[in-house]
Design a protein around this motif. Structure first.
Motif, PDB file in Angstrom:
ATOM      1  N   THR A  90      -3.920  -6.754  -3.189  1.00 22.44           N
ATOM      2  CA  THR A  90      -5.383  -6.550  -2.604  1.00 22.44           C
ATOM      3  C   THR A  90      -5.291  -7.389  -1.301  1.00 22.44           C
ATOM      4  OG1 THR A  90      -6.169  -8.270  -3.978  1.00 22.44           O
ATOM      5  CG2 THR A  90      -6.616  -5.980  -4.691  1.00 22.44           C
ATOM      6  N   ARG A  91      -4.473  -8.636  -1.369  1.00 19.11           N
ATOM      7  CA  ARG A  91      -4.404  -9.454  -0.170  1.00 19.11           C
ATOM      8  C   ARG A  91      -3.795  -8.784   0.938  1.00 19.11           C
ATOM      9  NH1 ARG A  91      -7.560 -12.819   1.717  1.00 19.11           N
ATOM     10  NH2 ARG A  91      -7.835 -13.868  -0.338  1.00 19.11           N
ATOM     11  N   ALA A  92      -2.616  -7.992   0.573  1.00 21.26           N
ATOM     12  CA  ALA A  92      -1.685  -7.247   1.534  1.00 21.26           C
ATOM     13  C   ALA A  92      -2.713  -5.997   2.107  1.00 21.26           C
ATOM     14  CB  ALA A  92      -0.592  -6.611   0.801  1.00 21.26           C
ATOM     15  N   CYS A  93      -3.508  -5.529   1.452  1.00 18.26           N
ATOM     16  CA  CYS A  93      -4.369  -4.470   1.908  1.00 18.26           C
ATOM     17  C   CYS A  93      -5.337  -5.197   2.815  1.00 18.26           C
ATOM     18  CB  CYS A  93      -4.902  -3.642   0.998  1.00 18.26           C
ATOM     19  SG  CYS A  93      -3.908  -2.714  -0.118  1.00 18.26           S
ATOM     20  N   ILE A  94      -5.965  -6.069   2.512  1.00 20.89           N
ATOM     21  CA  ILE A  94      -7.057  -6.771   3.379  1.00 20.89           C
ATOM     22  C   ILE A  94      -6.315  -7.050   4.687  1.00 20.89           C
ATOM     23  CG2 ILE A  94      -8.495  -8.757   3.573  1.00 20.89           C
ATOM     24  CD1 ILE A  94      -8.968  -8.681   0.550  1.00 20.89           C
ATOM     25  N   ASP A  95      -5.178  -7.780   4.725  1.00 15.29           N
ATOM     26  CA  ASP A  95      -4.405  -8.326   5.685  1.00 15.29           C
ATOM     27  C   ASP A  95      -4.143  -7.228   6.677  1.00 15.29           C
ATOM     28  OD1 ASP A  95      -4.857 -10.850   4.932  1.00 15.29           O
ATOM     29  OD2 ASP A  95      -2.955 -11.238   4.138  1.00 15.29           O
ATOM     30  N   TYR A  96      -3.679  -6.078   6.043  1.00 11.70           N
ATOM     31  CA  TYR A  96      -3.165  -4.983   6.879  1.00 11.70           C
ATOM     32  C   TYR A  96      -4.536  -4.376   7.737  1.00 11.70           C
ATOM     33  CZ  TYR A  96      -1.511  -0.031   7.681  1.00 11.70           C
ATOM     34  OH  TYR A  96      -1.207   0.919   8.341  1.00 11.70           O
TER      35      TYR A  96
END
Length: 117
Positions: A90-96
């Motif tokens: 989820t953190r990778a998606c938010i950062d993306y």
């Protein structure tokens, strides 16, 4: 906005990863006043593999992998037949969504695709 309890510094019980000996592991953790209680994409793994009897995540990782990703990983751990795949954190998606793709994320996704094939 997606993780308001982390940004506001409230003490809440979450399921996911806890830090032990410099590594994130499955389990429960208490989120205190740190806004970065979840592992950030700059220093941790963004892609979690599941399938062929191996799962990088577990059921307690719902905050990290989302409900579907955590449950697929748990099904593999229980020995149920699950086609191989991977989950972005989820953190990778938010950062993306905020900054766009990074070369490190693309490398991890590319490696995960090779594992799936």
């Amino acid at each position: 906005r997606l993780l308001p309890h982390l940004a506001q510094g409230k003490k809440t019980k979450t399921h996911g990863y806890i830090r032990r000996g410099g590594q994130w592991r499955c389990g429960r953790r208490y989120v205190g006043k740190r806004a970065n209680a979840m592992p950030s994409t700059s220093s941790s793994k963004n892609v979690y593999f599941f399938g062929r009897g191996r799962a990088d995540g577990c059921a307690g990782d719902k905050a990290l992998l989302g409900g579907k990703g955590a449950n697929l990983a748990e099904m593999v751990r229980l020995g149920l037949p699950v086609p191989p795949g991977f989950t972005l954190t989820t953190r990778a998606c938010i950062d993306y969504f905020h900054t766009g793709p990074t070369p490190a994320l693309w490398r991890e996704v590319d490696d995960a695709l090779r594992d799936v094939e």
